[in-house]
Scaffold this motif. Structure first.
Motif, PDB file in Angstrom:
ATOM      1  N   GLN A  39       0.804  -1.282  -0.049  1.00 30.60           N
ATOM      2  CA  GLN A  39       0.035  -0.182   0.152  1.00 30.60           C
ATOM      3  C   GLN A  39       0.802   1.219   0.134  1.00 30.60           C
ATOM      4  OE1 GLN A  39      -3.389   0.431  -0.279  1.00 30.60           O
ATOM      5  NE2 GLN A  39      -3.360  -1.693  -0.781  1.00 30.60           N
ATOM      6  N   ARG A  40       1.893   1.335   0.864  1.00 29.82           N
ATOM      7  CA  ARG A  40       2.797   2.541   0.885  1.00 29.82           C
ATOM      8  C   ARG A  40       3.517   2.655  -0.420  1.00 29.82           C
ATOM      9  NH1 ARG A  40       5.694   0.964   5.841  1.00 29.82           N
ATOM     10  NH2 ARG A  40       7.490   1.971   4.710  1.00 29.82           N
ATOM     11  N   GLY A  41       3.910   1.476  -1.110  1.00 33.03           N
ATOM     12  CA  GLY A  41       4.459   1.422  -2.361  1.00 33.03           C
ATOM     13  C   GLY A  41       3.776   2.021  -3.446  1.00 33.03           C
ATOM     14  N   LEU A  42       2.507   1.554  -3.529  1.00 36.74           N
ATOM     15  CA  LEU A  42       1.560   2.068  -4.445  1.00 36.74           C
ATOM     16  C   LEU A  42       1.290   3.752  -3.998  1.00 36.74           C
ATOM     17  CD1 LEU A  42      -1.092  -0.809  -4.188  1.00 36.74           C
ATOM     18  CD2 LEU A  42       0.310  -0.121  -6.252  1.00 36.74           C
ATOM     19  N   ALA A  43       1.310   4.062  -3.099  1.00 36.38           N
ATOM     20  CA  ALA A  43       0.969   5.534  -2.789  1.00 36.38           C
ATOM     21  C   ALA A  43       2.131   6.428  -3.383  1.00 36.38           C
ATOM     22  CB  ALA A  43       0.802   5.361  -1.070  1.00 36.38           C
ATOM     23  N   GLN A  44       3.404   5.708  -3.370  1.00 35.47           N
ATOM     24  CA  GLN A  44       4.409   6.440  -3.972  1.00 35.47           C
ATOM     25  C   GLN A  44       4.246   6.700  -5.469  1.00 35.47           C
ATOM     26  OE1 GLN A  44       7.029   7.689  -1.949  1.00 35.47           O
ATOM     27  NE2 GLN A  44       5.572   6.962  -0.105  1.00 35.47           N
ATOM     28  N   LEU A  45       3.941   5.942  -6.063  1.00 32.19           N
ATOM     29  CA  LEU A  45       3.532   5.833  -7.465  1.00 32.19           C
ATOM     30  C   LEU A  45       2.645   6.983  -8.016  1.00 32.19           C
ATOM     31  CD1 LEU A  45       3.146   1.822  -8.403  1.00 32.19           C
ATOM     32  CD2 LEU A  45       5.327   3.530  -8.290  1.00 32.19           C
ATOM     33  N   SER A  46       2.976   7.425  -9.398  1.00 35.19           N
ATOM     34  CA  SER A  46       1.960   8.371  -9.916  1.00 35.19           C
ATOM     35  C   SER A  46       0.707   7.651  -9.982  1.00 35.19           C
ATOM     36  CB  SER A  46       2.491   8.753 -11.238  1.00 35.19           C
ATOM     37  OG  SER A  46       2.465   7.582 -12.109  1.00 35.19           O
ATOM     38  N   PHE A  47      -0.375   8.367 -10.195  1.00 38.75           N
ATOM     39  CA  PHE A  47      -1.542   7.734 -10.371  1.00 38.75           C
ATOM     40  C   PHE A  47      -1.648   6.948 -11.665  1.00 38.75           C
ATOM     41  CE2 PHE A  47      -6.103   7.655 -11.770  1.00 38.75           C
ATOM     42  CZ  PHE A  47      -6.785   7.121 -10.480  1.00 38.75           C
ATOM     43  N   ASP A  48      -1.117   7.235 -12.634  1.00 41.02           N
ATOM     44  CA  ASP A  48      -1.008   6.195 -14.095  1.00 41.02           C
ATOM     45  C   ASP A  48      -0.234   5.087 -13.729  1.00 41.02           C
ATOM     46  OD1 ASP A  48      -2.414   8.353 -15.349  1.00 41.02           O
ATOM     47  OD2 ASP A  48      -0.783   9.240 -16.475  1.00 41.02           O
ATOM     48  N   HIS A  49       0.844   5.235 -13.142  1.00 41.85           N
ATOM     49  CA  HIS A  49       1.635   3.980 -12.724  1.00 41.85           C
ATOM     50  C   HIS A  49       0.945   2.850 -11.699  1.00 41.85           C
ATOM     51  CE1 HIS A  49       5.780   5.772 -14.231  1.00 41.85           C
ATOM     52  NE2 HIS A  49       4.804   5.285 -15.276  1.00 41.85           N
ATOM     53  N   ARG A  50       0.374   3.612 -10.818  1.00 45.57           N
ATOM     54  CA  ARG A  50      -0.787   2.961  -9.793  1.00 45.57           C
ATOM     55  C   ARG A  50      -1.643   2.140 -10.386  1.00 45.57           C
ATOM     56  NH1 ARG A  50      -3.541   6.006  -5.193  1.00 45.57           N
ATOM     57  NH2 ARG A  50      -2.059   7.659  -6.020  1.00 45.57           N
ATOM     58  N   THR A  51      -2.585   3.105 -11.393  1.00 48.83           N
ATOM     59  CA  THR A  51      -3.482   2.200 -11.843  1.00 48.83           C
ATOM     60  C   THR A  51      -3.212   1.103 -12.781  1.00 48.83           C
ATOM     61  OG1 THR A  51      -4.686   4.240 -12.189  1.00 48.83           O
ATOM     62  CG2 THR A  51      -5.490   2.623 -13.757  1.00 48.83           C
ATOM     63  N   ILE A  52      -1.810   1.186 -13.586  1.00 50.93           N
ATOM     64  CA  ILE A  52      -1.694   0.375 -14.411  1.00 50.93           C
ATOM     65  C   ILE A  52      -1.385  -1.132 -13.402  1.00 50.93           C
ATOM     66  CG2 ILE A  52       0.367  -0.447 -15.888  1.00 50.93           C
ATOM     67  CD1 ILE A  52      -1.524   1.099 -17.457  1.00 50.93           C
ATOM     68  N   LEU A  53      -0.524  -0.934 -12.815  1.00 52.77           N
ATOM     69  CA  LEU A  53      -0.071  -1.962 -11.566  1.00 52.77           C
ATOM     70  C   LEU A  53      -1.219  -2.713 -10.880  1.00 52.77           C
ATOM     71  CD1 LEU A  53       2.710  -2.766 -11.154  1.00 52.77           C
ATOM     72  CD2 LEU A  53       2.970  -1.746  -9.094  1.00 52.77           C
ATOM     73  N   VAL A  54      -2.166  -1.957 -10.481  1.00 54.92           N
ATOM     74  CA  VAL A  54      -3.399  -2.499  -9.771  1.00 54.92           C
ATOM     75  C   VAL A  54      -4.051  -3.285 -10.785  1.00 54.92           C
ATOM     76  CG1 VAL A  54      -5.714  -2.028  -8.617  1.00 54.92           C
ATOM     77  CG2 VAL A  54      -3.535  -0.649  -7.929  1.00 54.92           C
ATOM     78  N   LEU A  55      -4.480  -2.854 -11.950  1.00 49.02           N
ATOM     79  CA  LEU A  55      -5.129  -3.523 -12.638  1.00 49.02           C
ATOM     80  C   LEU A  55      -4.613  -4.629 -13.398  1.00 49.02           C
ATOM     81  CD1 LEU A  55      -6.861  -0.547 -14.987  1.00 49.02           C
ATOM     82  CD2 LEU A  55      -7.906  -2.170 -13.319  1.00 49.02           C
TER      83      LEU A  55
END
Length: 189
Positions: free
Chosen positions: A129-145
């Motif tokens: 969760q902390r790692g995802l929070a460090q990412l840009s929204f675009d990168h977080r979205t790609i990683l989550v999906l």
């Protein structure tokens, strides 16, 4: 006779259920909700403030219900629905950026665990969760999906309205940033 409908509807494809919804059958939409709400919830959980999760899930399905007449029958319902979820997450993010909401959550709890959670499991969930929070929204979205929800790259491209090559590029950079964050946190990869 509701049970006969439920048994028959369980086996129906999303396409057939959408057709029924367009004819005013709300039971079919309830089934679509039951079928897809957990995945929508999971996507939103990774992208948004968990305290607003129930409201955001409701918003996704409300938009889906209202938008159903405009749904292209050639498209996959799940792809269209996840696109709506992404739009809701984007709207939430923009609202936060404008100061209308706060996305920072100081304490996190593991709500998906039924019995006493393993301390290491909680530690790694918190790290992710902390790692995802460090990412840009675009990168977080790609990683989550792609990585967490296991949506194929082609479908991710459709959901986000970007080329598959862009998905691959963002995925590469998002993974690299996450790897770097985890290594900095002392996780051996």
């Amino acid at each position: 006779m509701p049970t006969a409908f439920s048994d028959r509807a369980e086996d129906e494809s999303d396409h057939h259920l959408v057709q029924r919804c367009l004819r005013g059958d709300t039971q079919s939409f309830r089934l679509l909700y039951r079928r897809h709400q957990q995945r929508v919830r999971s996507i939103l959980y990774q992208l948004c403030d968990p305290s607003a999760l129930d409201d955001l899930v409701q918003e996704v399905f409300l938009r889906a219900w209202k938008g159903l007449p405009k749904f292209r029958q050639s498209a996959q319902f799940s792809t269209w629905l996840y696109r709506i979820a992404w739009n809701v997450a984007s709207d939430q993010r923009q609202a936060a950026a404008q100061g209308r909401t706060r996305l920072q959550v100081l304490t996190r709890t593991a709500t998906t665990q039924q019995d006493a959670p393993d301390v290491m499991q909680l530690h790694y969930q918190d790290l992710v969760q902390r790692g995802l929070a460090q990412l840009s929204f675009d990168h977080r979205t790609i990683l989550v999906l792609h990585d967490l929800e296991e949506v194929p790259q082609k479908e991710v491209a459709e959901i986000l309205g970007i080329p598959v090559g862009t998905v691959k590029s963002r995925l590469f950079h998002a993974r690299a940033a996450m790897r770097q964050f985890l290594q900095k946190e002392g996780v051996q990869l």
